[in-house]
Scaffold this motif. Sequence first.
Motif, PDB file in Angstrom:
ATOM      1  N   HIS A 655     -50.366  -3.149  13.981  1.00 54.44           N
ATOM      2  CA  HIS A 655     -49.819  -3.805  15.170  1.00 54.44           C
ATOM      3  C   HIS A 655     -50.140  -3.060  16.461  1.00 54.44           C
ATOM      4  N   ILE A 656     -50.799  -1.946  16.395  1.00 56.97           N
ATOM      5  CA  ILE A 656     -51.122  -1.190  17.598  1.00 56.97           C
ATOM      6  C   ILE A 656     -52.164  -1.932  18.424  1.00 56.97           C
ATOM      7  N   GLU A 657     -51.992  -1.966  19.735  1.00 55.77           N
ATOM      8  CA  GLU A 657     -52.970  -2.582  20.622  1.00 55.77           C
ATOM      9  C   GLU A 657     -54.123  -1.599  20.837  1.00 55.77           C
ATOM     10  N   LEU A 658     -55.343  -2.071  20.625  1.00 57.06           N
ATOM     11  CA  LEU A 658     -56.518  -1.205  20.726  1.00 57.06           C
ATOM     12  C   LEU A 658     -57.051  -1.101  22.151  1.00 57.06           C
ATOM     13  N   CYS A 659     -56.600  -1.989  23.039  1.00 52.00           N
ATOM     14  CA  CYS A 659     -56.955  -1.926  24.464  1.00 52.00           C
ATOM     15  C   CYS A 659     -58.482  -1.919  24.683  1.00 52.00           C
ATOM     16  N   LEU A 660     -59.185  -2.824  24.003  1.00 56.12           N
ATOM     17  CA  LEU A 660     -60.608  -3.008  24.256  1.00 56.12           C
ATOM     18  C   LEU A 660     -60.800  -3.717  25.592  1.00 56.12           C
ATOM     19  N   PRO A 661     -61.984  -3.715  26.155  1.00 60.74           N
ATOM     20  CA  PRO A 661     -62.199  -4.380  27.455  1.00 60.74           C
ATOM     21  C   PRO A 661     -61.778  -5.841  27.461  1.00 60.74           C
ATOM     22  N   SER A 662     -61.929  -6.525  26.332  1.00 62.21           N
ATOM     23  CA  SER A 662     -61.565  -7.941  26.290  1.00 62.21           C
ATOM     24  C   SER A 662     -60.066  -8.161  26.359  1.00 62.21           C
ATOM     25  N   ALA A 663     -59.282  -7.095  26.210  1.00 59.83           N
ATOM     26  CA  ALA A 663     -57.827  -7.243  26.324  1.00 59.83           C
ATOM     27  C   ALA A 663     -57.402  -7.465  27.761  1.00 59.83           C
ATOM     28  N   TYR A 664     -58.340  -7.353  28.715  1.00 63.86           N
ATOM     29  CA  TYR A 664     -58.036  -7.533  30.127  1.00 63.86           C
ATOM     30  C   TYR A 664     -58.849  -8.727  30.643  1.00 63.86           C
ATOM     31  N   PRO A 665     -58.262  -9.926  30.590  1.00 63.56           N
ATOM     32  CA  PRO A 665     -59.015 -11.126  30.956  1.00 63.56           C
ATOM     33  C   PRO A 665     -59.387 -11.192  32.436  1.00 63.56           C
ATOM     34  N   ASP A 666     -58.645 -10.492  33.262  1.00 63.90           N
ATOM     35  CA  ASP A 666     -58.893 -10.550  34.703  1.00 63.90           C
ATOM     36  C   ASP A 666     -59.670  -9.311  35.132  1.00 63.90           C
ATOM     37  N   ASP A 667     -60.838  -9.518  35.728  1.00 66.46           N
ATOM     38  CA  ASP A 667     -61.657  -8.387  36.164  1.00 66.46           C
ATOM     39  C   ASP A 667     -60.910  -7.477  37.125  1.00 66.46           C
ATOM     40  N   HIS A 669     -57.845  -6.606  37.094  1.00 69.99           N
ATOM     41  CA  HIS A 669     -56.914  -5.688  36.436  1.00 69.99           C
ATOM     42  C   HIS A 669     -57.595  -4.803  35.406  1.00 69.99           C
ATOM     43  N   ARG A 670     -58.875  -5.040  35.158  1.00 71.76           N
ATOM     44  CA  ARG A 670     -59.593  -4.209  34.202  1.00 71.76           C
ATOM     45  C   ARG A 670     -60.074  -2.947  34.906  1.00 71.76           C
ATOM     46  N   PRO A 671     -59.799  -1.771  34.318  1.00 73.39           N
ATOM     47  CA  PRO A 671     -60.265  -0.527  34.953  1.00 73.39           C
ATOM     48  C   PRO A 671     -61.789  -0.534  35.104  1.00 73.39           C
ATOM     49  N   ARG A 672     -62.256  -0.028  36.238  1.00 73.21           N
ATOM     50  CA  ARG A 672     -63.690  -0.027  36.523  1.00 73.21           C
ATOM     51  C   ARG A 672     -64.459   0.802  35.495  1.00 73.21           C
ATOM     52  N   SER A 673     -63.775   1.756  34.890  1.00 68.28           N
ATOM     53  CA  SER A 673     -64.456   2.574  33.889  1.00 68.28           C
ATOM     54  C   SER A 673     -64.844   1.764  32.646  1.00 68.28           C
ATOM     55  N   MET A 674     -64.314   0.551  32.562  1.00 64.67           N
ATOM     56  CA  MET A 674     -64.610  -0.290  31.399  1.00 64.67           C
ATOM     57  C   MET A 674     -65.772  -1.238  31.635  1.00 64.67           C
ATOM     58  N   ASP A 675     -66.356  -1.278  32.791  1.00 65.72           N
ATOM     59  CA  ASP A 675     -67.376  -2.287  33.092  1.00 65.72           C
ATOM     60  C   ASP A 675     -68.555  -2.212  32.124  1.00 65.72           C
ATOM     61  N   LEU A 748     -64.728 -13.321  24.202  1.00 62.76           N
ATOM     62  CA  LEU A 748     -65.884 -13.633  25.048  1.00 62.76           C
ATOM     63  C   LEU A 748     -65.451 -14.333  26.323  1.00 62.76           C
ATOM     64  N   LEU A 749     -64.478 -15.231  26.225  1.00 60.04           N
ATOM     65  CA  LEU A 749     -63.974 -15.891  27.433  1.00 60.04           C
ATOM     66  C   LEU A 749     -63.376 -14.865  28.381  1.00 60.04           C
ATOM     67  N   ASN A 750     -62.618 -13.931  27.818  1.00 60.76           N
ATOM     68  CA  ASN A 750     -62.028 -12.877  28.652  1.00 60.76           C
ATOM     69  C   ASN A 750     -63.086 -11.984  29.282  1.00 60.76           C
ATOM     70  N   LEU A 751     -64.243 -11.895  28.615  1.00 59.10           N
ATOM     71  CA  LEU A 751     -65.319 -11.032  29.124  1.00 59.10           C
ATOM     72  C   LEU A 751     -66.283 -11.775  30.035  1.00 59.10           C
ATOM     73  N   GLY A 752     -66.022 -13.058  30.278  1.00 60.24           N
ATOM     74  CA  GLY A 752     -66.836 -13.769  31.254  1.00 60.24           C
ATOM     75  C   GLY A 752     -67.663 -14.919  30.731  1.00 60.24           C
ATOM     76  N   LEU A 753     -67.546 -15.285  29.472  1.00 57.78           N
ATOM     77  CA  LEU A 753     -68.282 -16.443  28.963  1.00 57.78           C
ATOM     78  C   LEU A 753     -67.789 -17.716  29.632  1.00 57.78           C
ATOM     79  N   SER A 754     -68.692 -18.573  30.039  1.00 55.30           N
ATOM     80  CA  SER A 754     -68.317 -19.828  30.689  1.00 55.30           C
ATOM     81  C   SER A 754     -67.713 -20.785  29.667  1.00 55.30           C
ATOM     82  N   PRO A 755     -66.579 -21.401  29.964  1.00 51.77           N
ATOM     83  CA  PRO A 755     -65.975 -22.369  29.033  1.00 51.77           C
ATOM     84  C   PRO A 755     -66.861 -23.585  28.786  1.00 51.77           C
TER      85      PRO A 755
END
Length: 903
Positions: A655-667, A669-675, A748-755
């Motif tokens: 149940h631990i959250e892994l906090c991958l870049p895709s866990a932040y759908p909004d650019d 709020h995503r830390p720049r270090s994750m780009d 992928l949607l959270n990472l910028g894939l077009s719907p």
Amino acid sequence: MMRKRKGDARIQLVSCGVPRKKRHVSNSTGNQEATTSSTATLDTPSVNSTPPKACPQGASTFMDEFRPHLEELQDTLLSLEFCDGVGEICSCGAYPAIYRCMDCFLPHVLCADCTLLVFCRCLPKIPDRVQLIKSSLFPATTNLPATALTLTLLNEMHVHGLCSKKSTHDYHDSLQRLTNAVFLDLLPKRARECGRSLRIYRHLAARRRSGQVHGIDELLPHRRANSLAIYCVACPEPFFNVAPEVLMKASEDERHKYTKFLSIDGNHRLQRKNKNDDPDDVAINEGNAYFVDSKAFRAYLDVAEKKKNDDDSERSTCTHLRASRLQKVAKFKNAAVSGVISVQCARHGLYQAQGSVDMEKGETYARADYALMNALADAQFQRWLMLLYDIWCHYIIHLLTRTSRYFGPHVPIIERLRGAIPKMHVKNHVSSCQARWTPNYIRSTGETCGELIETSWAEHNQTAGATKEQNDGHRHDTLDDNFGFWNWKKNTNIVRSSVKSYKACCQELARREEKFEQLSKQYKEYIADWEAMGNEPRQENGTWVSPFMPRFQNGAPPTQKSAYEALVKRAEELLEVVGCDSLGDVQYINEGLNLEQEQCRIRALAKKKEPKDETLVAARLSLHKKVKPWLSRQVDMFPGLRDDLPPYDPTLPEHIELCLPSAYPDDKHRPRSMDDFAKIEFSLREGQCYDALHKLRLAIQTFNHNLKFKQQFVHGQSPNTRSQSFLQTLSSDKVHAQEKYRRAYQALLNLGLSPSDESLQPLLDNQLWSKDYSKEAALGDSKLEEPWYWYTGLSVGATKEEKDIWTIEVAGVRWCRDYEGLKRCREEKGLKEVEMLRTYISYKRYAEIWTLLASKSWSTRGTSCYGYKQAAMYASLKADTFENIELWYPIEIATQARDHVSP
């Protein structure tokens, strides 16, 4: 039927259940009399000196009684074909007498006091069985017969059984109800006598119709001796409907016209129960019709099935459909014989002589080999042969080795045998099999589908209710009779069906030519390159490739593994050129995705297990050991997450959250270090999506195949329960693949894939299906569009140049497929034309052969009459065939038919 009453010898006649007027047969010098009725009392068989049988009252006892008299009975039956006075002036004096009743044994009606049927005892003495047959009555026994059936009754029972698959027992019950529908208990039971008499009658009829009684083998020496089988009139048969010199002079471009197409398949419905039976009851036909000789077959199995072959794992490694697991569920628990393997001509669906064997525990190669080799026993003069088998990809691997080991003389035949997988079955094979063994892409196959054998099983499965209860020999005789009737129907209907399919083929050919011409004009600048690729599948780096299947070298759907390998390679190149080390970043994100998959697996396990279950505890401990070091590196990899990391509970690592870049759908709020990590995850998630879609497609195909298998072959509460549990597992495979795709797609949607992207789309619950290509195409299938993921192919994020290349590659595959389809249709048209010509020649040859046989000097004039009747029948078929050739086929076919001269 006739019976002998206790205390006298009166006989009362009943035909088809309706009492008939009794008729006097002859005066008797003795005092023995008899009467006929729908009931009978059997005399005790005479004692002989033969060794004691396992079942003294079994069917073999009565069959052995008949065997010495078969020729005599046959001659007597044939004598009925001739009648004195035929052609003379009728008693009315007006017209020639050319008609007679086939049921009445005397032409006049007698009073009640003259209705005794007695046997003649004049010298020279005529056996009672012969007297009965001359009176159109068939004896149920040969020694002191007391039960007889009218020939009309036998013939009707025979035809009803063939057409409606009605058992002899059911037909007997219907006669009883026609006699007395209320007091059935007052009527004697004579079902056994009906079954025994019918069995002999069928064998005698098969020998007459095959020409064996007339010595047809002398005129057809190229065929196997004593054969009772009905041969296909349209398939190429050297020395009969195609001259050997014509066959040998044919060019490779004409190979399709002179290929003998065969198909082989197993049927698990035609079983025989494991119960007490008569082990001495062997088939009367015994190896002369469609089933092989039982003794020789058993001797072969004693060697072949005990010796472990290189390919004794009878499960194909190709389909991945896990049918073998479901077969284990079924187990054929109460079946001594679990089914039948048969060989047919693939073009017209006729069973091949001696091409059927019994199965015991499944469709083993040893049994399939024996059926095939016996079917090919007279194929030494065939120049080209082709076999269609649903497991051909695996069956072919050691076929030549097995042939040289057990069937040495057949090696030259097998060496020139080509193969393919039937068109419906090949859809459930992997892509490499589809590239190599699809009939559509194999030269000189026409439009042969290879699935006709499946249609015959549907009809013969109706006989299973009766044949599963019969002795081994009786069952073979019954199936031989049904296979022969199937072949006869095919032969007599072949002209009508061929004309219909020929007209449809001509229309389809015109449509394909127009469609292909339009496509060629659209891509004319690429055609030279496409033609240069050739049309033969080949291996490249251990993988089978074909011009009929897309390769997508510049836009292939990636997998997570291939995406990871590409990223690692790119990172290594950057490190070498500019000293930028991103290899650790790629490895870190890939590990995170794998941990996410492990979390999902353990969450699913936790729903089924108790918290203290050992399996669950061990799984959590293993995950904890992987997650803890991964999380310890997270702050170093993503400094911006230092204050946002969630608390970690080592007892619930799933149940631990892994906090991958895709866990932040909004650019924002995503830390720049994750780009940079987001780009890496995008590539890996894209591959993960295609991984999930591949597993989903495979799971759906697996479920469809095993569901069909369960519906057809699994019966009984216990096997059904186990197989239902297995199907639920397969159904859950679909759901798991869907869940995996949804997680990756949302990431992928959270990472910028077009719907609106068309390559990867939302996967709905009602989209977990496909057409079942293991079945025949249903009405409306061509208009039914499968879900989008069956057609996806282009990689997400491809450039315009890559999309153009991908489009051209898809167009090239389409052009190659259409071109091969056009060539197959042209072959089919030519093949249908020469098949109709061979049909005409076959009918002509049969008419000539029967005329020659009838013209011989026979002891029984009826034998000649029967031969002339057969000749007239084939002459009528020949005339009908020529009429259709003139009406629908090219003039050169009619000319060849008209000018044909028999050897």
